[in-house]
Design a protein around this motif. Sequence first.
Motif, mmCIF file in Angstrom:
data_model
loop_
_atom_site.group_PDB
_atom_site.id
_atom_site.type_symbol
_atom_site.label_atom_id
_atom_site.label_comp_id
_atom_site.label_asym_id
_atom_site.label_seq_id
_atom_site.Cartn_x
_atom_site.Cartn_y
_atom_site.Cartn_z
ATOM 1 N N ALA A 1 0.732 -1.186 -0.047
ATOM 2 C CA ALA A 1 0.021 -0.020 -0.182
ATOM 3 C C ALA A 1 0.853 1.179 -0.161
ATOM 4 C CB ALA A 1 -0.826 -0.034 1.377
ATOM 5 N N LEU A 2 0.651 2.331 -0.870
ATOM 6 C CA LEU A 2 1.385 3.355 -1.072
ATOM 7 C C LEU A 2 0.436 4.635 -0.998
ATOM 8 C CD1 LEU A 2 4.328 4.093 -1.640
ATOM 9 C CD2 LEU A 2 3.590 4.369 -4.057
ATOM 10 N N GLU A 3 0.689 5.632 0.226
ATOM 11 C CA GLU A 3 0.079 6.793 0.081
ATOM 12 C C GLU A 3 0.838 7.867 -0.243
ATOM 13 O OE1 GLU A 3 -1.626 9.176 3.726
ATOM 14 O OE2 GLU A 3 -3.151 7.753 3.194
ATOM 15 N N LEU A 4 0.572 8.382 -1.538
ATOM 16 C CA LEU A 4 1.554 9.290 -2.087
ATOM 17 C C LEU A 4 0.842 10.757 -2.144
ATOM 18 C CD1 LEU A 4 3.990 9.846 -4.050
ATOM 19 C CD2 LEU A 4 2.392 9.044 -5.906
ATOM 20 N N THR A 5 1.737 11.746 -1.603
ATOM 21 C CA THR A 5 1.245 13.046 -1.500
ATOM 22 C C THR A 5 1.938 13.886 -2.419
ATOM 23 O OG1 THR A 5 0.777 13.085 1.051
ATOM 24 C CG2 THR A 5 0.949 14.932 0.382
ATOM 25 N N LEU A 6 1.468 14.762 -3.372
ATOM 26 C CA LEU A 6 2.208 15.425 -4.135
ATOM 27 C C LEU A 6 1.406 16.359 -4.751
ATOM 28 C CD1 LEU A 6 2.317 13.613 -7.535
ATOM 29 C CD2 LEU A 6 0.732 13.098 -6.108
ATOM 30 N N ALA A 7 2.104 17.397 -5.558
ATOM 31 C CA ALA A 7 1.169 18.426 -6.372
ATOM 32 C C ALA A 7 1.013 17.662 -7.736
ATOM 33 C CB ALA A 7 2.118 19.833 -6.518
ATOM 34 N N LEU A 8 -0.166 17.296 -7.792
ATOM 35 C CA LEU A 8 -0.597 16.318 -8.848
ATOM 36 C C LEU A 8 -0.468 17.064 -10.290
ATOM 37 C CD1 LEU A 8 -1.852 13.721 -9.608
ATOM 38 C CD2 LEU A 8 -4.035 14.513 -8.775
ATOM 39 N N GLU A 9 -0.727 18.397 -10.188
ATOM 40 C CA GLU A 9 -0.828 19.073 -11.519
ATOM 41 C C GLU A 9 0.318 18.917 -12.322
ATOM 42 O OE1 GLU A 9 -3.994 21.051 -8.352
ATOM 43 O OE2 GLU A 9 -1.674 20.297 -8.475
ATOM 44 N N ALA A 10 1.562 19.018 -11.883
ATOM 45 C CA ALA A 10 2.572 18.985 -12.492
ATOM 46 C C ALA A 10 2.843 17.818 -13.500
ATOM 47 C CB ALA A 10 3.910 19.202 -11.414
ATOM 48 N N PRO A 11 2.845 16.542 -12.977
ATOM 49 C CA PRO A 11 2.893 15.506 -13.868
ATOM 50 C C PRO A 11 1.849 15.403 -14.702
ATOM 51 C CG PRO A 11 2.250 14.646 -11.390
ATOM 52 C CD PRO A 11 2.650 16.067 -11.386
ATOM 53 N N LEU A 12 0.475 15.783 -14.260
ATOM 54 C CA LEU A 12 -0.635 15.619 -15.258
ATOM 55 C C LEU A 12 -0.374 16.703 -16.368
ATOM 56 C CD1 LEU A 12 -3.849 15.431 -12.771
ATOM 57 C CD2 LEU A 12 -2.604 13.495 -14.326
ATOM 58 N N ARG B 1 -1.431 22.994 -4.257
ATOM 59 C CA ARG B 1 -2.345 21.940 -3.417
ATOM 60 C C ARG B 1 -1.745 20.785 -3.520
ATOM 61 N NH1 ARG B 1 -8.025 21.758 -6.691
ATOM 62 N NH2 ARG B 1 -7.128 21.461 -8.614
ATOM 63 N N ASP B 2 -1.667 19.848 -2.411
ATOM 64 C CA ASP B 2 -0.964 18.553 -2.078
ATOM 65 C C ASP B 2 -2.243 17.725 -2.172
ATOM 66 O OD1 ASP B 2 1.491 19.216 -2.087
ATOM 67 O OD2 ASP B 2 1.468 19.511 0.061
ATOM 68 N N SER B 3 -2.250 16.815 -3.157
ATOM 69 C CA SER B 3 -3.382 15.785 -3.334
ATOM 70 C C SER B 3 -2.646 14.476 -2.742
ATOM 71 C CB SER B 3 -3.736 15.602 -4.879
ATOM 72 O OG SER B 3 -4.049 16.692 -5.353
ATOM 73 N N VAL B 4 -3.660 13.693 -2.223
ATOM 74 C CA VAL B 4 -3.120 12.366 -1.792
ATOM 75 C C VAL B 4 -3.754 11.318 -2.448
ATOM 76 C CG1 VAL B 4 -2.999 11.056 0.248
ATOM 77 C CG2 VAL B 4 -2.764 13.516 0.650
ATOM 78 N N LEU B 5 -3.057 10.141 -3.062
ATOM 79 C CA LEU B 5 -3.141 9.161 -3.919
ATOM 80 C C LEU B 5 -3.051 7.949 -2.868
ATOM 81 C CD1 LEU B 5 -1.627 10.090 -7.390
ATOM 82 C CD2 LEU B 5 -3.672 10.958 -6.328
ATOM 83 N N SER B 6 -4.151 7.161 -2.986
ATOM 84 C CA SER B 6 -3.889 5.745 -2.303
ATOM 85 C C SER B 6 -3.682 4.736 -3.601
ATOM 86 C CB SER B 6 -5.203 5.532 -1.553
ATOM 87 O OG SER B 6 -5.311 6.242 -0.372
ATOM 88 N N ARG C 1 7.488 -7.148 -12.074
ATOM 89 C CA ARG C 1 6.919 -5.592 -11.942
ATOM 90 C C ARG C 1 5.525 -5.860 -11.724
ATOM 91 N NH1 ARG C 1 7.538 -0.236 -15.404
ATOM 92 N NH2 ARG C 1 6.000 1.005 -14.479
ATOM 93 N N LEU C 2 5.108 -5.150 -10.553
ATOM 94 C CA LEU C 2 3.584 -5.123 -10.111
ATOM 95 C C LEU C 2 2.774 -4.161 -10.651
ATOM 96 C CD1 LEU C 2 4.370 -5.989 -6.266
ATOM 97 C CD2 LEU C 2 4.303 -7.639 -7.904
ATOM 98 N N ALA C 3 1.381 -4.458 -10.970
ATOM 99 C CA ALA C 3 0.666 -3.494 -11.474
ATOM 100 C C ALA C 3 0.160 -2.480 -10.276
ATOM 101 C CB ALA C 3 -0.759 -4.150 -12.186
ATOM 102 N N VAL C 4 0.473 -1.153 -10.578
ATOM 103 C CA VAL C 4 -0.111 -0.559 -9.486
ATOM 104 C C VAL C 4 -1.392 0.064 -9.639
ATOM 105 C CG1 VAL C 4 0.557 1.876 -8.109
ATOM 106 C CG2 VAL C 4 2.433 0.150 -9.160
ATOM 107 N N SER C 5 -2.478 0.039 -8.738
ATOM 108 C CA SER C 5 -3.736 0.394 -8.961
ATOM 109 C C SER C 5 -4.012 1.884 -8.208
ATOM 110 C CB SER C 5 -4.722 -0.789 -8.234
ATOM 111 O OG SER C 5 -4.553 -1.840 -8.981
ATOM 112 N N LEU C 6 -4.778 2.579 -8.914
ATOM 113 C CA LEU C 6 -5.256 3.786 -7.961
ATOM 114 C C LEU C 6 -6.475 3.600 -7.578
ATOM 115 C CD1 LEU C 6 -5.071 6.948 -7.650
ATOM 116 C CD2 LEU C 6 -6.144 7.180 -10.094
ATOM 117 N N ASN C 7 -6.450 3.720 -6.175
ATOM 118 C CA ASN C 7 -7.661 3.048 -5.262
ATOM 119 C C ASN C 7 -8.533 4.369 -5.144
ATOM 120 O OD1 ASN C 7 -6.730 0.456 -5.367
ATOM 121 N ND2 ASN C 7 -5.340 1.014 -3.458
ATOM 122 N N ALA C 8 -7.736 5.423 -4.609
ATOM 123 C CA ALA C 8 -8.490 6.858 -4.244
ATOM 124 C C ALA C 8 -7.613 8.124 -4.380
ATOM 125 C CB ALA C 8 -9.034 6.519 -2.883
#
Length: 184
Positions: free
Chosen positions: A59-70, A144-149, A124-131
Amino acid sequence: MAPALLFLKAAIGPNADWQSIMCQSSGSMIWLLLWPMALNAHETRPAIADMRVGENEVALELTLALEAPLAGIDLDGLSDTDDAPQANDYDRLRDLPPGDLENTLRAAWPELSELLQISSGSERLAVSLNAAAIPEVGDPDLPRDSVLSLSAVLPPGTDPVVFSWDRRLGPIILREDSGTADAY
């Protein structure tokens, strides 16, 4: 006498009217104190990943400014998103309400997920975006920091789990939580 006042006394002279200097400079002092905060508006910061490896899942909880990679911004070595060719895309994404940004994230997830990797052994494992927890727009001049689960199902066995992150996503702080006192 404080070093700043000593500097002022040396620069202005020993007979200066300190009361008028301090009144005139108080606005400047406030500006000097607030100036560094204004510089942070589009400065990049490291993402933070909290990883927990369980028996069957990572399980990975990722906090980032999501707009940059998007926006497709290559954060490797970049200190300010305003300096990126995609700065307008970043600003447009930054203005999106949370639901619209999450829809954009979910549409881009197949490509974005290729930029991070979780593996066990040579698999290599498939990484799912849960939330995705995306805050309201707020001040668009501030990140703004978004948190991806995220999660990945582990294969049977005891192979070590390895996490890697593409340099284009910028710096990351990885914190591993094993749930035990001797995690580090």
